[in-house]
Enzyme design. Structure first.
Site, mmCIF file in Angstrom:
data_model
loop_
_atom_site.group_PDB
_atom_site.id
_atom_site.type_symbol
_atom_site.label_atom_id
_atom_site.label_comp_id
_atom_site.label_asym_id
_atom_site.label_seq_id
_atom_site.Cartn_x
_atom_site.Cartn_y
_atom_site.Cartn_z
ATOM 1 N N ASP A 174 -30.503 76.101 22.970
ATOM 2 C CA ASP A 174 -31.317 74.912 22.685
ATOM 3 C C ASP A 174 -31.601 74.762 21.196
ATOM 4 O O ASP A 174 -32.732 74.486 20.791
ATOM 5 C CB ASP A 174 -32.635 74.968 23.478
ATOM 6 C CG ASP A 174 -32.394 75.098 24.973
ATOM 7 O OD1 ASP A 174 -31.836 76.128 25.396
ATOM 8 O OD2 ASP A 174 -32.742 74.167 25.721
ATOM 9 N N ASP A 201 -27.409 73.188 25.486
ATOM 10 C CA ASP A 201 -28.182 72.218 24.716
ATOM 11 C C ASP A 201 -27.906 72.408 23.229
ATOM 12 O O ASP A 201 -28.596 73.176 22.552
ATOM 13 C CB ASP A 201 -29.684 72.295 25.018
ATOM 14 C CG ASP A 201 -30.019 71.636 26.351
ATOM 15 O OD1 ASP A 201 -29.095 71.115 27.015
ATOM 16 O OD2 ASP A 201 -31.202 71.636 26.725
ATOM 17 N N TYR A 204 -28.740 67.722 20.759
ATOM 18 C CA TYR A 204 -29.832 66.801 21.108
ATOM 19 C C TYR A 204 -29.587 65.393 20.568
ATOM 20 O O TYR A 204 -30.517 64.647 20.277
ATOM 21 C CB TYR A 204 -31.209 67.346 20.654
ATOM 22 C CG TYR A 204 -31.641 68.519 21.487
ATOM 23 C CD1 TYR A 204 -31.069 69.760 21.304
ATOM 24 C CD2 TYR A 204 -32.581 68.369 22.498
ATOM 25 C CE1 TYR A 204 -31.425 70.839 22.095
ATOM 26 C CE2 TYR A 204 -32.945 69.448 23.297
ATOM 27 C CZ TYR A 204 -32.371 70.676 23.091
ATOM 28 O OH TYR A 204 -32.718 71.736 23.878
ATOM 29 N N ASN A 238 -28.222 70.388 29.925
ATOM 30 C CA ASN A 238 -28.481 68.990 30.322
ATOM 31 C C ASN A 238 -28.322 68.011 29.161
ATOM 32 O O ASN A 238 -27.978 66.847 29.373
ATOM 33 C CB ASN A 238 -29.873 68.849 30.937
ATOM 34 C CG ASN A 238 -30.962 69.403 30.054
ATOM 35 O OD1 ASN A 238 -30.892 70.553 29.629
ATOM 36 N ND2 ASN A 238 -31.964 68.596 29.748
ATOM 37 N N HIS A 314 -27.647 77.720 31.934
ATOM 38 C CA HIS A 314 -28.599 76.959 31.110
ATOM 39 C C HIS A 314 -30.014 76.994 31.683
ATOM 40 O O HIS A 314 -30.970 77.344 31.011
ATOM 41 C CB HIS A 314 -28.128 75.517 30.921
ATOM 42 C CG HIS A 314 -29.045 74.751 30.014
ATOM 43 N ND1 HIS A 314 -29.228 75.116 28.691
ATOM 44 C CD2 HIS A 314 -29.860 73.699 30.224
ATOM 45 C CE1 HIS A 314 -30.106 74.302 28.131
ATOM 46 N NE2 HIS A 314 -30.517 73.436 29.037
ATOM 47 N N HIS A 324 -40.106 72.551 32.738
ATOM 48 C CA HIS A 324 -38.904 72.689 33.577
ATOM 49 C C HIS A 324 -39.120 73.665 34.739
ATOM 50 O O HIS A 324 -38.186 74.360 35.158
ATOM 51 C CB HIS A 324 -37.693 73.150 32.764
ATOM 52 C CG HIS A 324 -37.223 72.165 31.748
ATOM 53 N ND1 HIS A 324 -37.061 70.833 32.024
ATOM 54 C CD2 HIS A 324 -36.876 72.317 30.444
ATOM 55 C CE1 HIS A 324 -36.629 70.206 30.932
ATOM 56 N NE2 HIS A 324 -36.523 71.069 29.968
ATOM 57 N N HIS A 351 -32.874 76.295 28.051
ATOM 58 C CA HIS A 351 -33.554 75.167 28.694
ATOM 59 C C HIS A 351 -35.049 75.112 28.428
ATOM 60 O O HIS A 351 -35.579 74.070 28.052
ATOM 61 C CB HIS A 351 -33.274 75.179 30.204
ATOM 62 C CG HIS A 351 -33.500 73.863 30.882
ATOM 63 N ND1 HIS A 351 -33.172 72.656 30.307
ATOM 64 C CD2 HIS A 351 -34.012 73.542 32.107
ATOM 65 C CE1 HIS A 351 -33.478 71.668 31.150
ATOM 66 N NE2 HIS A 351 -33.984 72.171 32.235
ATOM 67 N N HIS A 353 -38.170 75.891 26.206
ATOM 68 C CA HIS A 353 -38.251 76.105 24.762
ATOM 69 C C HIS A 353 -39.336 77.113 24.408
ATOM 70 O O HIS A 353 -40.334 76.816 23.740
ATOM 71 C CB HIS A 353 -38.481 74.775 24.052
ATOM 72 C CG HIS A 353 -37.413 73.773 24.360
ATOM 73 N ND1 HIS A 353 -37.571 72.427 24.221
ATOM 74 C CD2 HIS A 353 -36.152 73.950 24.828
ATOM 75 C CE1 HIS A 353 -36.459 71.807 24.581
ATOM 76 N NE2 HIS A 353 -35.586 72.712 24.960
HETATM 77 FE FE LIG Z 1 -32.050 71.981 28.580
#
Ligand SMILES: [Fe+2]
Length: 461
Positions: A174, A201, A204, A238, A314, A324, A351, A353
């Site tokens: 991420d 990720d 972004y 994602n 992920h 999440h 995923h 953070h």
């Molecule tokens: Fe994610």
């Protein structure tokens, strides 16, 4: 009251106090750590488009966004990817063990190119070229951009797979492209891993208006300083989906799939590790292609040759963060049984953070009627780590559930990265580094013993 009676009462009181102290000690001994470290509450800020890390290399049609990834299962092939932005450049890569001078590189490989449209954006020419028949543990110089502006780089191939071959992985997820992202990458570089296991990720770009795909370009220019020199093993997250029906974009993973030449689920063998990459956003139900593949793949793992079994995914299966929450649950239900049976050593996720490490637990006893649906300490189970703390634009996930569940060993809402330093078939040192410390400071470190060769109780802290 007699002195004897008073003394007995005092003794009773003492016993009660001692009992509660003992209970407290047991509870504390078993509890995980929710780190009290607090990062400064400040917004994550995207680096501006004119930041030096995004600079387009000088020269007409110069190759940019150079990155490499493993091209086969044994470490004897490397896929080189780059973009030419002005016009269709050459897809040739010249390479050499002997000479860093592009004019004198004697080996040659021909690649292919692709490009894509995304709403109002058209990508540059994206080149992929596979270098094959490489020797292990060998430094290669390579160059591309012939006919226009030539740029050259170098990498060292991984050692031949074997049971006691040391290797150091970086674990990053991420990342994004904020000032925090830059700190994370710099700290990883300072810690000196040999390859990155990237848990999804990337750019972004989809957090920008119209999924501004120039942010895919800037991200790849940002990470080039590492990814052109050592393989990054990619996992799809994602933010790689880029599904936007409102923009007429109905094909999932379009930018990612054009730019990063790896399958969504696959495996690589590196030194003493067998790395299995899973796809959280591709189908994994029973009889799906990913389900069939994983079942067969776990049977192919040879712990005598590659003792360390590492799984990348992920969306985490064990995360006690409200952010999440339980999104990885269906995949856990589907695959955890196999992963425990396979005695996997480590499952790395992104995923969320923040940072979290689990004890060795499993939750596979439940059979719909027996009510045994609580994670329990399991010697064969992997340690789960969440390293979605790369520092992206969405900021930190600081809403951990309370109290900390018993499976959670250490958690902290800070950005950072982790490393896994495999020493031999029995021991590996896992370390997490928060960005606020010096790069080499270990904020959470633990010696892991191999689940196949030395399954000791290594999760006492
Ligand atoms: Fe994610």
């Amino acid at each position: 009251m007699s002195n004897v009676l008073r003394a007995r009462r005092r003794l009773d009181l003492l016993q009660v106090v001692l009992f509660f102290v003992a209970v407290l000690l047991v509870v504390v001994a078993d509890a995980g750590v929710t780190s009290q470290y607090r990062r400064k509450l400040e917004a994550t800020v995207e680096m501006p488009l004119d930041a030096d890390v995004f600079r387009v290399p000088p020269g007409y049609n110069a190759p940019q966004q150079v990155h490499i990834t493993l091209g086969d299962q044994e470490g004897t092939a490397m896929i080189v990817s780059w973009v030419t932005a002005n016009e269709l450049g050459s897809s040739t890569v010249m390479y050499s063990e002997a000479s860093p001078d592009p004019e004198k590189m004697e080996l040659r490989a021909e690649g292919t190119h692709t490009r894509y449209d995304y709403f109002n954006y058209t990508s540059g020419f994206i080149h992929h070229c596979t270098l094959t028949n490489l020797k292990h543990s060998t430094k290669y110089y390579y160059a591309m951009g012939f006919g226009h502006t030539v740029r050259s780089f170098c990498f060292t191939t991984p050692p031949m797979p074997g049971p006691d071959v040391p290797f150091k992985f970086g674990l990053i997820g991420d990342l994004g492209q904020t000032f925090d992202s830059n700190t994370t990458l710099s700290h990883y570089e300072a810690n000196g891993g040999d390859a990155v296991l990237y848990v999804g990720d990337l750019s972004y770009a989809d957090n920008h208006p119209l999924h501004d795909n120039t942010r895919w370009d800037t991200w790849a220019r940002f990470v080039e300083r590492s990814a052109a020199h050592q393989p990054w093993v990619w996992t799809a997250g994602n933010h790689e989906l880029d599904l936007a029906p409102e923009l007429g974009e109905h094909v999932p993973f379009k930018p990612f799939a054009h730019r990063y030449p790896t399958p969504f689920w696959y495996s690589v063998r590196v030194a003493s590790a067998h790395v299995v990459v899973l796809a959280s956003y591709s189908a994994y139900g029973k009889y799906t292609a990913q389900w069939e593949w994983l079942r067969a793949e776990l049977a192919r793992v040879d712990r005598a040759a590659t003792p360390w079994l590492i799984v990348l995914v992920h969306s985490p299966w064990y995360s006690s963060n409200g952010y999440h929450y339980m999104e990885g649950e269906t995949m856990r239900v589907q695959f955890e049984r196999w992963i425990v049976a396979a005695k996997a050593d480590l499952v790395v996720a992104g995923h969320v953070h923040a940072y979290e490490r689990s004890h060795r637990v499993s939750n596979v006893a439940y059979d719909i009627i027996n009510a045994r649906c609580t994670p329990v300490r399991t010697r064969d189970a992997p340690v789960y780590v969440t390293v979605g703390d790369g520092g992206n634009i969405e900021g930190i996930a600081d809403n951990f559930t309370q109290p900390q569940p018993s499976y959670s060993a250490f958690r902290e809402a800070s950005f950072g990265h982790a490393t896994l330093e495999i020493r031999n078939r029995t021991h590996a040192y896992y370390a997490w580094h928060r960005n606020q410390d010096g790069a080499k400071v270990v904020a959470d470190g633990v010696w892991l013993t191999n689940r196949y060769w030395m399954p000791t109780d290594d999760d006492i802290n």
